[in-house]
Design an enzyme around this catalytic site. Structure first.
Site, PDB file in Angstrom:
ATOM      1  N   HIS A 188       0.845  -1.209   0.000  1.00  0.00           N
ATOM      2  CA  HIS A 188       0.000   0.000   0.000  1.00  0.00           C
ATOM      3  C   HIS A 188       0.879   1.257   0.000  1.00  0.00           C
ATOM      4  CE1 HIS A 188      -3.920   1.936   1.710  1.00  0.00           C
ATOM      5  NE2 HIS A 188      -3.223   2.824   1.023  1.00  0.00           N
ATOM      6  N   ARG A 230       2.426   8.705  -6.509  1.00  0.00           N
ATOM      7  CA  ARG A 230       2.032  10.044  -7.003  1.00  0.00           C
ATOM      8  C   ARG A 230       2.323  10.318  -8.470  1.00  0.00           C
ATOM      9  NH1 ARG A 230      -1.386  10.521  -2.933  1.00  0.00           N
ATOM     10  NH2 ARG A 230      -0.489  11.203  -0.961  1.00  0.00           N
ATOM     11  N   ASP A 269       1.033   2.659   3.783  1.00  0.00           N
ATOM     12  CA  ASP A 269       0.159   3.740   3.301  1.00  0.00           C
ATOM     13  C   ASP A 269       0.991   5.022   3.127  1.00  0.00           C
ATOM     14  OD1 ASP A 269      -1.945   5.149   2.336  1.00  0.00           O
ATOM     15  OD2 ASP A 269      -3.144   5.124   4.164  1.00  0.00           O
TER      16      ASP A 269
HETATM   17 ZN   LIG Z   1      -3.668   4.860   0.959  1.00  0.00          ZN
END
Ligand SMILES: [Zn+2]
Length: 435
Positions: free
Chosen positions: A70, A74, A315
């Site tokens: 995860h 970008r 994340d």
């Molecule tokens: Zn995320």
């Protein structure tokens, strides 16, 4: 280039082997792994020559390269936040040799052109393996399914609208069914937007005190329940992203006991921090789902220990400083996590919540299995894909030294124990001893 690593203590969940060994890597491929009994004193010396690199790794551990299922890279579209080049450099610096990048780029990774672009760029400029995750719905709008079969064919290893939940249950049902047909799981961002309203932190006493609108735990738990129910009724698998509450853990536990094919991940910030971190309106601690209470943090740690949460993922969500240096309500969500995730996770080992082997499983074998990545671990004939770690080395997090363009971390200045010293990825070797 020939690399010899002597006397390293290997823990490899892929081959199920553990012990002291010498590892030989010839032109990017592991040519020999020789286990032995002898333990030699702690030392680290490195003698680089033109074609041979010898590392005496006595006292160090060798693990398979970590897998982050995860990550937000970008690129394309938000190169001012991060690029595939800087994101993968941050990954190897943190010990990750594989990252799975979420679909909320611009354009969204909801068609094969974007997938091909990411893969080509990663091949050209990446320092590690990059596995794209395709969008579940076109434009992440939650309205119309993306071309999942084509995305899978192009190289996507999973599907997720991460950042945005799929609110329509029928669309989620279809997505789960298609994902099963194409053999790549749904990674579900569980959030009921109508319950979140425009909340910006965990709902509770602190949000009231700070005068900030809260996001209730129910916002996450309602959707975890829904996804588990859908998965159960339509016999599909689902992976729950970034679990943050005790209630979610309980729902996942019950589902697993009933035999539902559900797996789950959490992130280092959810077992390390609580909502207290946003006191003082610290936007670097603003994430989605938000940091929760101490009770939740404890539950997440126990769930990691009990195996209810299968994976630790970062994340990694890099942002530009201008997107965080604004009033709390306006700041974007996310933590730049690749470079600190492993050292923060090692605290679970130092605190005896997890043993080292279980921790490494959650960072290597389990994500590989869930995403069917076919990693081989540290064995003869496999690609050199490993890290050398001093689990006792003390160091201080300095955000200005991040190679990630995202300096948004709540861990700046933290003293951590355990550091990746070398990352070997095929023919590339990254030396982080002086960083
Ligand atoms: Zn995320």
């Amino acid at each position: 280039m020939f690399i010899k690593i002597y006397n390293a203590y290997i823990i490899d969940p892929f081959t199920n082997k553990e012990g002291i060994a010498d590892i030989f890597i010839d032109d990017g491929i592991i040519s020999k792994v020789k286990f032995k009994r002898k333990i030699t004193p702690i030392a680290l010396s490195l003698q680089p020559s033109v074609s041979i690199l010898e590392i005496d790794a006595s006292g160090l551990y060798v693990f398979p390269g970590l897998i982050d299922m995860h990550t937000h890279l970008r690129e394309p579209g938000y190169e001012y936040k991060e690029t595939i080049r800087t994101g993968t450099l941050a990954a190897v610096r943190g010990g990750f040799t594989s990252v799975c990048c979420m679909a909320n780029t611009n354009p969204v990774n909801d068609n094969p052109e974007v997938t091909y672009y990411i893969l080509a760029k990663a091949k050209e400029e990446g320092s590690c393996d990059v596995y794209p995750i395709g969008a579940i719905t076109k434009g992440l709008k939650g309205e119309e399914l993306s071309e999942m079969a084509m995305l899978r064919e192009a190289g996507c290893v999973a599907f997720s609208d991460d950042g945005m939940p799929v609110m329509n249950s029928l669309i989620m049902r279809r997505a789960l069914e298609y994902s099963k047909a194409v053999g790549a799981p749904i990674i579900s961002h569980c959030e009921d937007l109508s319950l979140s309203e425009d909340g910006v932190m965990n709902e509770g006493k602190l949000s009231f005190y700070l005068g900030l609108k809260g996001i209730p735990k129910a916002s996450e738990e309602v959707m975890v329940s829904r996804d588990v129910i859908l998965s159960k009724h339509f016999k599909t698998s689902v992976h729950i992203a970034h679990v943050s509450t005790k209630g979610s853990v309980e729902i996942i536990k019950k589902a697993k006991e009933e035999g539902v094919s559900v797996t789950a991940e959490t992130c280092p910030h959810y077992f390390t921090l609580t909502e207290e971190a946003v006191s003082g309106y610290n936007t670097n601690a603003k994430v989605n789902p938000p940091l929760r209470s101490e009770e939740d943090r404890e539950a997440i740690k126990n769930a990691l220990s009990d195996g209810i949460i299968d994976v630790i993922a970062t994340d990694h969500a890099p942002h530009h400083i201008d997107e965080k240096k604004v009033p709390f309500q306006e700041a974007l969500n996310g933590i730049s996590g690749l470079e600190t995730a492993f050292a923060i996770s090692l605290k679970l080992v130092h605190d005896k919540i997890l043993n080292l082997r279980k921790l490494i499983e959650k960072l290597t074998l389990n994500p590989s299995k869930i995403l069917n990545l076919k990693k081989e671990g540290i064995k003869e004939g496999a690609q050199g894909d490993l890290i050398l770690v001093d689990i006792n080395k003390n160091w201080t997090v300095k955000k200005d030294k991040f190679v990630s363009l995202g300096k948004n971390t709540p861990f700046d200045g933290w003293k951590l124990k355990g550091k990746v010293l070398f990352t070997v990825k095929g023919k590339k070797i990254f030396d982080m001893r002086d960083q």
